[in-house]
Structures are given as C-alpha cells and as structure tokens.
Design a protein around this motif. Sequence first.
Motif, mmCIF file in Angstrom:
data_model
loop_
_atom_site.group_PDB
_atom_site.id
_atom_site.type_symbol
_atom_site.label_atom_id
_atom_site.label_comp_id
_atom_site.label_asym_id
_atom_site.label_seq_id
_atom_site.Cartn_x
_atom_site.Cartn_y
_atom_site.Cartn_z
ATOM 1 N N CYS A 97 -73.044 -21.280 -79.843
ATOM 2 C CA CYS A 97 -73.256 -21.616 -81.132
ATOM 3 C C CYS A 97 -72.098 -22.315 -81.722
ATOM 4 C CB CYS A 97 -73.676 -20.253 -81.861
ATOM 5 S SG CYS A 97 -74.262 -20.674 -83.678
ATOM 6 N N ASP A 119 -76.609 -15.370 -83.619
ATOM 7 C CA ASP A 119 -76.237 -16.852 -82.991
ATOM 8 C C ASP A 119 -76.784 -17.284 -81.769
ATOM 9 O OD1 ASP A 119 -74.816 -14.264 -82.340
ATOM 10 O OD2 ASP A 119 -73.637 -15.319 -80.913
ATOM 11 N N CYS A 124 -79.105 -20.026 -83.050
ATOM 12 C CA CYS A 124 -78.588 -21.255 -83.786
ATOM 13 C C CYS A 124 -79.492 -22.486 -83.424
ATOM 14 C CB CYS A 124 -77.379 -21.419 -83.309
ATOM 15 S SG CYS A 124 -76.120 -20.725 -84.205
#
Length: 357
Positions: free
Chosen positions: A95, A108, A111
Amino acid sequence: MAEMKALAFEQHGGPEQAGLLDLPVPPIGRHEVLLSVRAAALNRLDLWVLEGWPGLRLKLPHILGADGAGTVAAVGEDVDRFRAGDRVAVNPTICNDPADRFARLGFDNMCDDFALFGEHIDGFFAEFAAVPERNLLPLPDHVPFAAAAAASLVFVTAWHSLITRGGLRAGESVLVVGAGGGVNTAAIQIARLAGARPIFVVGSSAAKLALARDLGADVLINRNEVDWSREVYRLTERRGVDVVVDNVGAATFAQSLRALRRGGRLVTVGNSSGPRFELDNRYLFGKHLTIIGSTMGTSADYETVMGLVFAGRLRPIIDTVYPLADGAIALEQLRAGDVLGKIVLEITGDSAADLAQ
C-alpha cells in the motif's frame, strides 16, 4: 552498476519463458531496505502472471515471486526500525499511500493503489529486492527463511478470509474445498486453532487427504469417489456446514453453496478453476446464505498470523526446495499440480560487503 541473478521473464507464456537473468540490483528509496533474499516461495499467482491477462501491464523483464524472506543488506536514510544484518519476513501486500482512506482505517489490503510483490511489481525470485520498511517483520533466529517465505501469503490470506472477514467462531463446522494447496493447508490449521468442529476437507488423492488429517481435519472426503456436497449434507444429517472455504471457483461453487446450512457463509479468495460461472439464486435467498470475498490481509492480520507461525502454533507445509537456478523446473511442478503445500526456492545472494565492492 551491481548486478544480481533473478528468475524473470521477458515475454508471457509458460514456465519455459522464465529464466535466470543478470539484472541490476534495485535501488532503494528513503523508506526502503535492500533485502538479501534467502528464500522465496511459489504461488499459483506466479503462473497467472507469467501467462498474462488482458490489462496486465508489466515492465519487462519481470521478476516473479510474492513470498520472500532474508536479511537486510542496506537501509534507506529514513529507515529506523531495521539495520543491516537483521533477519526479516515480508508482508507481500503493498500500500504505497499511507494516507489512503482504507489504509487510515487499517485496511491497507484495500488501498486504491493495492499491489503485490511479483504481480504488479518485481518480486523475490532474485538475490536482492527493494522492500518498504513497513512491510518488514523481524524474523526470530529459530525460524528458517524457507518457513517464513512459505507461510507469508497463504497464512495471511487464510487468516483474513476465515477470521477477519469470515468471523469464524469456536464450535462452528467448516468445509475446506481442497486439501493440498498452500491456502487450504493454512485454512485447515487456522480453523482448528479457532476451535471449529468438525472440519470437513474435500481432496483429490489419498496423500492430500492424509496431510489434511495430520493438520487437524476431522472428516475426509475423496471427490473422486462420491458427490462431495451430497456427502457433506448426509454426514451433517441434512443440515450442512456453517462455513465453506472455496478457492476453486467455477468447478465447485455451486456444490459449495449446496453444502451450506441455513444462514451459512462461503468465503473465497480465488478461482483456480475459472472466474465465471452461474449461480442458482434460490440457494442464496432461500437459505439466507452469505458469500464473502477476501484478498490478502491487513498488516495487523500479517503480524498476528506470522506470530502464531513463529510460536509453532501454525506450520507452513513445504513440498520441495529448489535452488534459484531451477526455478523454471519448480514452476513446471506447480503447473502440473503435484504439490503438497508449498514449493520454495533457496537463494544464496551476495553479502552486503560483497555488494559494496
């Protein structure tokens, strides 16, 4: 410019397109380390990236390999948690924007600029790799590099799908569709650790089912001998199971839905048999079923599940270890499907001192 050995490809195709090349050692940024890769593990993803698909745009030659572990050879000027010589495992999920709306919430792996080593950017089938500091996890001295590499992608994937997304609870029944692959061998162990009972496993051979039994499966079903979804239904006295783990896709999805009890959940992270298929919607609304999709895992998931691996409560299954030079042979074995657990490449890179010369 210093060079390294890397297993890479210059045009898409089969394992025969992957070869050992001399490529530049990657430069590192302020927040990155140069990893001296000691072990890297294969995933079916490597075959898909090698073959290519519409829309995939890679800088060629491309280095395969989502899973890696090794020692830090050099650090960027703003790296403060690691130093040269540290042993590390690597979270495969990238990420690049910590300010991303999902990253701020701890997701994450969702993302907008989500990427994987070996898929979207160069991977770990090489002597060296550039890795963001935030992707590194200290690797205890007692854990082999091969075990860390073999565990990373499949265990974080199985943990996020079963525990974080699937909400698996003690006492629930689980069916794992597939017995020999990396994610499935991880899922069996995680289900056992979570207190799921009974754990059903569908497999294609006696050897794969024997491995599943050793990992904690309670009920073994050979799909070559019976209609496995009917067998699950029979063995559960026509109730079905609470959770199905199905990463096969087109060939098994309908049967997986049939095997669920009312209110059951199907979790999926892949489609090894194909992505497109028809569903009978009556199963969904008539039985109040839920289909849960999941990709990789969060940084928190990675630290949690790898901590369990380091503590010996979960164990990666390694089928074969090859030297980096035999990477094309390893890819061919993976394509043939004759694998119990993971295939690992052993890599002996130059030392940091050699690199500096």
